[in-house]
Design a protein around this motif. Sequence first.
Motif, PDB file in Angstrom:
ATOM      1  N   MET A   1       0.859  -1.171   0.000  1.00  0.00           N
ATOM      2  CA  MET A   1       0.000   0.000   0.000  1.00  0.00           C
ATOM      3  C   MET A   1       0.904   1.232   0.000  1.00  0.00           C
ATOM      4  O   MET A   1       1.884   1.293   0.746  1.00  0.00           O
ATOM      5  N   HIS A   2       0.586   2.182  -0.817  1.00  0.00           N
ATOM      6  CA  HIS A   2       1.352   3.418  -0.927  1.00  0.00           C
ATOM      7  C   HIS A   2       0.662   4.491  -0.088  1.00  0.00           C
ATOM      8  O   HIS A   2      -0.510   4.778  -0.304  1.00  0.00           O
ATOM      9  N   VAL A   3       1.395   5.044   0.892  1.00  0.00           N
ATOM     10  CA  VAL A   3       0.845   6.090   1.748  1.00  0.00           C
ATOM     11  C   VAL A   3       1.793   7.281   1.768  1.00  0.00           C
ATOM     12  O   VAL A   3       2.915   7.212   1.270  1.00  0.00           O
ATOM     13  N   THR A   4       1.355   8.363   2.373  1.00  0.00           N
ATOM     14  CA  THR A   4       2.096   9.620   2.385  1.00  0.00           C
ATOM     15  C   THR A   4       2.881   9.781   3.682  1.00  0.00           C
ATOM     16  O   THR A   4       2.385   9.445   4.753  1.00  0.00           O
ATOM     17  N   ALA A   5       4.091  10.336   3.562  1.00  0.00           N
ATOM     18  CA  ALA A   5       4.887  10.695   4.734  1.00  0.00           C
ATOM     19  C   ALA A   5       5.255  12.164   4.610  1.00  0.00           C
ATOM     20  O   ALA A   5       5.794  12.587   3.593  1.00  0.00           O
ATOM     21  N   ILE A   6       4.940  12.930   5.636  1.00  0.00           N
ATOM     22  CA  ILE A   6       5.322  14.339   5.698  1.00  0.00           C
ATOM     23  C   ILE A   6       6.351  14.464   6.811  1.00  0.00           C
ATOM     24  O   ILE A   6       6.048  14.175   7.971  1.00  0.00           O
ATOM     25  N   LEU A   7       7.569  14.851   6.444  1.00  0.00           N
ATOM     26  CA  LEU A   7       8.655  14.967   7.415  1.00  0.00           C
ATOM     27  C   LEU A   7       9.080  16.413   7.520  1.00  0.00           C
ATOM     28  O   LEU A   7       9.175  17.114   6.519  1.00  0.00           O
ATOM     29  N   SER A   8       9.326  16.859   8.745  1.00  0.00           N
ATOM     30  CA  SER A   8       9.771  18.232   8.957  1.00  0.00           C
ATOM     31  C   SER A   8      10.717  18.287  10.148  1.00  0.00           C
ATOM     32  O   SER A   8      10.718  17.397  10.996  1.00  0.00           O
ATOM     33  N   HIS A   9      11.521  19.343  10.179  1.00  0.00           N
ATOM     34  CA  HIS A   9      12.435  19.543  11.304  1.00  0.00           C
ATOM     35  C   HIS A   9      11.631  19.801  12.574  1.00  0.00           C
ATOM     36  O   HIS A   9      10.665  20.556  12.557  1.00  0.00           O
ATOM     37  N   ALA A  10      12.031  19.163  13.664  1.00  0.00           N
ATOM     38  CA  ALA A  10      11.394  19.387  14.962  1.00  0.00           C
ATOM     39  C   ALA A  10      12.115  20.524  15.665  1.00  0.00           C
ATOM     40  O   ALA A  10      13.333  20.653  15.556  1.00  0.00           O
ATOM     41  N   ASP A  11      11.391  21.351  16.387  1.00  0.00           N
ATOM     42  CA  ASP A  11      11.978  22.476  17.104  1.00  0.00           C
ATOM     43  C   ASP A  11      13.059  22.033  18.094  1.00  0.00           C
ATOM     44  O   ASP A  11      14.064  22.707  18.269  1.00  0.00           O
ATOM     45  N   GLU A  12      12.857  20.878  18.717  1.00  0.00           N
ATOM     46  CA  GLU A  12      13.798  20.393  19.721  1.00  0.00           C
ATOM     47  C   GLU A  12      14.939  19.577  19.128  1.00  0.00           C
ATOM     48  O   GLU A  12      15.758  19.025  19.836  1.00  0.00           O
ATOM     49  N   GLY A  13      14.978  19.484  17.804  1.00  0.00           N
ATOM     50  CA  GLY A  13      15.995  18.699  17.109  1.00  0.00           C
ATOM     51  C   GLY A  13      15.399  17.444  16.521  1.00  0.00           C
ATOM     52  O   GLY A  13      14.347  16.985  16.936  1.00  0.00           O
ATOM     53  N   GLY A  14      16.055  16.889  15.540  1.00  0.00           N
ATOM     54  CA  GLY A  14      15.528  15.708  14.879  1.00  0.00           C
ATOM     55  C   GLY A  14      14.409  16.067  13.924  1.00  0.00           C
ATOM     56  O   GLY A  14      14.313  17.203  13.442  1.00  0.00           O
ATOM     57  N   PHE A  15      13.539  15.100  13.683  1.00  0.00           N
ATOM     58  CA  PHE A  15      12.470  15.267  12.697  1.00  0.00           C
ATOM     59  C   PHE A  15      11.167  14.690  13.214  1.00  0.00           C
ATOM     60  O   PHE A  15      11.164  13.736  13.987  1.00  0.00           O
ATOM     61  N   THR A  16      10.067  15.281  12.786  1.00  0.00           N
ATOM     62  CA  THR A  16       8.753  14.705  13.021  1.00  0.00           C
ATOM     63  C   THR A  16       8.282  14.099  11.706  1.00  0.00           C
ATOM     64  O   THR A  16       8.661  14.546  10.627  1.00  0.00           O
ATOM     65  N   ALA A  17       7.474  13.071  11.808  1.00  0.00           N
ATOM     66  CA  ALA A  17       6.944  12.392  10.629  1.00  0.00           C
ATOM     67  C   ALA A  17       5.449  12.189  10.835  1.00  0.00           C
ATOM     68  O   ALA A  17       5.019  11.785  11.915  1.00  0.00           O
ATOM     69  N   PHE A  18       4.672  12.455   9.800  1.00  0.00           N
ATOM     70  CA  PHE A  18       3.210  12.401   9.892  1.00  0.00           C
ATOM     71  C   PHE A  18       2.645  11.694   8.673  1.00  0.00           C
ATOM     72  O   PHE A  18       3.085  11.929   7.548  1.00  0.00           O
ATOM     73  N   ASN A  19       1.673  10.818   8.890  1.00  0.00           N
ATOM     74  CA  ASN A  19       0.948  10.162   7.818  1.00  0.00           C
ATOM     75  C   ASN A  19      -0.499  10.650   7.847  1.00  0.00           C
ATOM     76  O   ASN A  19      -1.248  10.300   8.764  1.00  0.00           O
ATOM     77  N   PRO A  20      -0.902  11.487   6.872  1.00  0.00           N
ATOM     78  CA  PRO A  20      -2.250  12.059   6.920  1.00  0.00           C
ATOM     79  C   PRO A  20      -3.371  11.052   6.682  1.00  0.00           C
ATOM     80  O   PRO A  20      -4.489  11.270   7.158  1.00  0.00           O
ATOM     81  N   GLU A  21      -3.110   9.958   5.988  1.00  0.00           N
ATOM     82  CA  GLU A  21      -4.173   8.980   5.745  1.00  0.00           C
ATOM     83  C   GLU A  21      -4.651   8.328   7.036  1.00  0.00           C
ATOM     84  O   GLU A  21      -5.832   8.011   7.176  1.00  0.00           O
ATOM     85  N   THR A  22      -3.736   8.122   7.983  1.00  0.00           N
ATOM     86  CA  THR A  22      -4.104   7.457   9.235  1.00  0.00           C
ATOM     87  C   THR A  22      -4.085   8.397  10.429  1.00  0.00           C
ATOM     88  O   THR A  22      -4.564   8.037  11.504  1.00  0.00           O
ATOM     89  N   GLY A  23      -3.477   9.580  10.275  1.00  0.00           N
ATOM     90  CA  GLY A  23      -3.327  10.498  11.390  1.00  0.00           C
ATOM     91  C   GLY A  23      -2.190  10.097  12.318  1.00  0.00           C
ATOM     92  O   GLY A  23      -2.055  10.634  13.410  1.00  0.00           O
TER      93      GLY A  23
END
Length: 68
Positions: A1-23
């Motif tokens: 299954m192909h799903v979406t990943a949204i990655l962005s820099h986290a304020d505290e360092g590292g990265f956050t990752a979010f999948n909008p299809e599942t929340g």
Amino acid sequence: MHVTAILSHADEGGFTAFNPETGTATQGETLDEALANLREAVELYLEEFPMATRAAPFVTSFDVAVHA
């Protein structure tokens, strides 16, 4: 299954990752770690809440005016 990943820099360092299809959201110290954590979280979510297979999502970005 192909799903979406949204990655962005986290304020505290590292990265956050979010999948909008599942929340589903997670984090990691590197992009690879954040994406691996998101993959695992989405797979666990889908074990509990299966989704119907559908066409690949369309993802884009756009600019907005910023007023100081």
